[in-house]
Write a protein that holds these residues in place. Structure first.
Motif, PDB file in Angstrom:
ATOM      1  N   PRO A  42       9.129   2.034  13.728  1.00 54.92           N
ATOM      2  CA  PRO A  42       8.750   0.620  13.870  1.00 54.92           C
ATOM      3  C   PRO A  42       8.944   0.149  15.304  1.00 54.92           C
ATOM      4  O   PRO A  42       9.846   0.626  16.009  1.00 54.92           O
ATOM      5  N   LEU A  43       8.101  -0.774  15.736  1.00 50.43           N
ATOM      6  CA  LEU A  43       8.248  -1.331  17.070  1.00 50.43           C
ATOM      7  C   LEU A  43       9.565  -2.098  17.173  1.00 50.43           C
ATOM      8  O   LEU A  43      10.038  -2.679  16.188  1.00 50.43           O
ATOM      9  N   PRO A  44      10.171  -2.089  18.360  1.00 51.57           N
ATOM     10  CA  PRO A  44      11.439  -2.808  18.538  1.00 51.57           C
ATOM     11  C   PRO A  44      11.311  -4.269  18.110  1.00 51.57           C
ATOM     12  O   PRO A  44      10.337  -4.949  18.450  1.00 51.57           O
ATOM     13  N   GLY A  45      12.279  -4.731  17.373  1.00 54.87           N
ATOM     14  CA  GLY A  45      12.325  -6.132  16.972  1.00 54.87           C
ATOM     15  C   GLY A  45      11.680  -6.437  15.640  1.00 54.87           C
ATOM     16  O   GLY A  45      12.003  -7.461  15.020  1.00 54.87           O
ATOM     17  N   THR A  46      10.774  -5.574  15.160  1.00 50.59           N
ATOM     18  CA  THR A  46      10.058  -5.900  13.924  1.00 50.59           C
ATOM     19  C   THR A  46      10.991  -5.903  12.715  1.00 50.59           C
ATOM     20  O   THR A  46      10.994  -6.855  11.925  1.00 50.59           O
ATOM     21  N   ASP A 237      -4.914  -7.859  16.663  1.00 51.12           N
ATOM     22  CA  ASP A 237      -5.433  -6.591  17.173  1.00 51.12           C
ATOM     23  C   ASP A 237      -4.539  -5.391  16.920  1.00 51.12           C
ATOM     24  O   ASP A 237      -5.033  -4.280  16.739  1.00 51.12           O
ATOM     25  N   SER A 238      -3.218  -5.597  16.920  1.00 50.08           N
ATOM     26  CA  SER A 238      -2.327  -4.438  16.982  1.00 50.08           C
ATOM     27  C   SER A 238      -0.952  -4.728  16.399  1.00 50.08           C
ATOM     28  O   SER A 238      -0.592  -5.896  16.159  1.00 50.08           O
ATOM     29  N   ALA A 243       4.496  -7.902  15.780  1.00 56.37           N
ATOM     30  CA  ALA A 243       5.862  -8.139  16.250  1.00 56.37           C
ATOM     31  C   ALA A 243       5.998  -9.562  16.782  1.00 56.37           C
ATOM     32  O   ALA A 243       6.992 -10.256  16.498  1.00 56.37           O
ATOM     33  N   GLN A 244       5.003 -10.006  17.530  1.00 56.98           N
ATOM     34  CA  GLN A 244       5.026 -11.361  18.083  1.00 56.98           C
ATOM     35  C   GLN A 244       4.952 -12.397  16.959  1.00 56.98           C
ATOM     36  O   GLN A 244       5.672 -13.407  16.982  1.00 56.98           O
ATOM     37  N   LEU A 250       9.938 -16.245  12.349  1.00 55.19           N
ATOM     38  CA  LEU A 250      11.384 -16.363  12.217  1.00 55.19           C
ATOM     39  C   LEU A 250      11.892 -17.607  12.935  1.00 55.19           C
ATOM     40  O   LEU A 250      12.736 -18.356  12.411  1.00 55.19           O
ATOM     41  N   GLU A 251      11.394 -17.858  14.143  1.00 55.27           N
ATOM     42  CA  GLU A 251      11.834 -19.032  14.896  1.00 55.27           C
ATOM     43  C   GLU A 251      11.504 -20.309  14.152  1.00 55.27           C
ATOM     44  O   GLU A 251      12.321 -21.232  14.064  1.00 55.27           O
TER      45      GLU A 251
END
Length: 256
Positions: A42-46, A237-238, A243-244, A250-251
């Motif tokens: 997994p991508l960091p932070g996900t 797209d990706s 992740a973003q 969450l915020e």
């Protein structure tokens, strides 16, 4: 790699729900697609975002994948955590369920026969390989050339036509043959009902994720990752965009 203002608004609205379930596919969503699935990460932070969401009041998180439950737990690092529900094998396995999937002797015999027939295809299709799950066998063509893969998938699909008591999912470079009927939409709808979630946010990239997208209502948010026809109302797209989006959600949820 940006989340559109329209999607941001939809996520902000979902974040205000009294009870919220956030769920994602794994491969191609939390983790970029790779040739060797065992190296996927997994991508960091996900995963941290999913854990953070699950820690919020009235908020639940889940990862829904075609991978078997053991592999999914190992790759996400969530196997023994409990805060994020894991749903594997397209819904046939779940950490939210009591016990695992079981097969009748007839189903076991069918799975053995289908597996043997798919194994017989391997010499004619170099790079074609099989993944074994508790109630299914999966033919993978990701390691094959784009020109050779369609013929291998067609051969695998032809095998399934000889068996009337199997369930077939043809996704991105995979043909999964199961002797237990299950799909991501049914599994996630069941989890949502059990939790009593007012809104559902789901990220998915494969045709198997359409079983979820087609079940979403007006207050839900379905996000297709990448190209392809979809019933989802939003698209990114990706996995980097996912992740973003999870960070944004969450915020919003933490500060509502």
């Amino acid at each position: 790699m940006t989340v559109s203002s329209l999607l941001s608004s939809a996520l902000a609205e979902a974040a205000e729900a009294g009870s919220l379930l956030v769920a994602t596919d794994f491969d191609g969503v939390l983790a970029p697609l790779v040739l060797d699935p065992s190296t996927s990460r997994p991508l960091p932070g996900t995963v941290d975002s999913l854990r953070g969401l699950a820690a919020q009041p009235g908020t639940y998180a889940a990862v829904v994948s075609g991978r078997d439950l053991a592999s999914l737990g190992a790759l996400t690092g969530l196997a023994d955590q409990g805060e994020v529900t894991l749903i594997g094998s397209h819904g046939a396995e779940s950490t939210a369920a009591q016990g695992g999937s079981s097969m009748t002797p007839e189903q076991r015999d069918t799975l053995d026969r289908v597996t043997a027939e798919l194994e017989a295809l391997m010499p004619a299709h170099p790079g074609f390989w099989l993944e074994h799950k508790p109630t299914a066998v999966v033919a993978h063509t990701r390691r094959m050339s784009p020109d050779a893969a369609p013929a291998a998938e067609a051969a695998a699909l032809e095998v399934t036509t000889r068996h009337t008591d199997v369930h077939v999912l043809h996704g991105k470079q995979v043909v999964e043959v199961s002797v237990v009927q299950a799909d991501k939409g049914t599994a996630l709808t069941g989890l949502r009902e059990a939790l009593g979630a007012d809104a559902l946010v789901y990220f998915g990239d494969d045709v198997t994720d359409e079983h979820v997208f087609t079940r979403l209502g007006d207050g839900d948010v379905g996000v297709k990752v990448g190209d392809g026809e979809t019933a989802a109302r939003w698209r990114v797209d990706s996995p980097e965009d996912v992740a973003q989006a999870l960070t944004l959600l969450l915020e919003r949820r933490a500060h509502r």
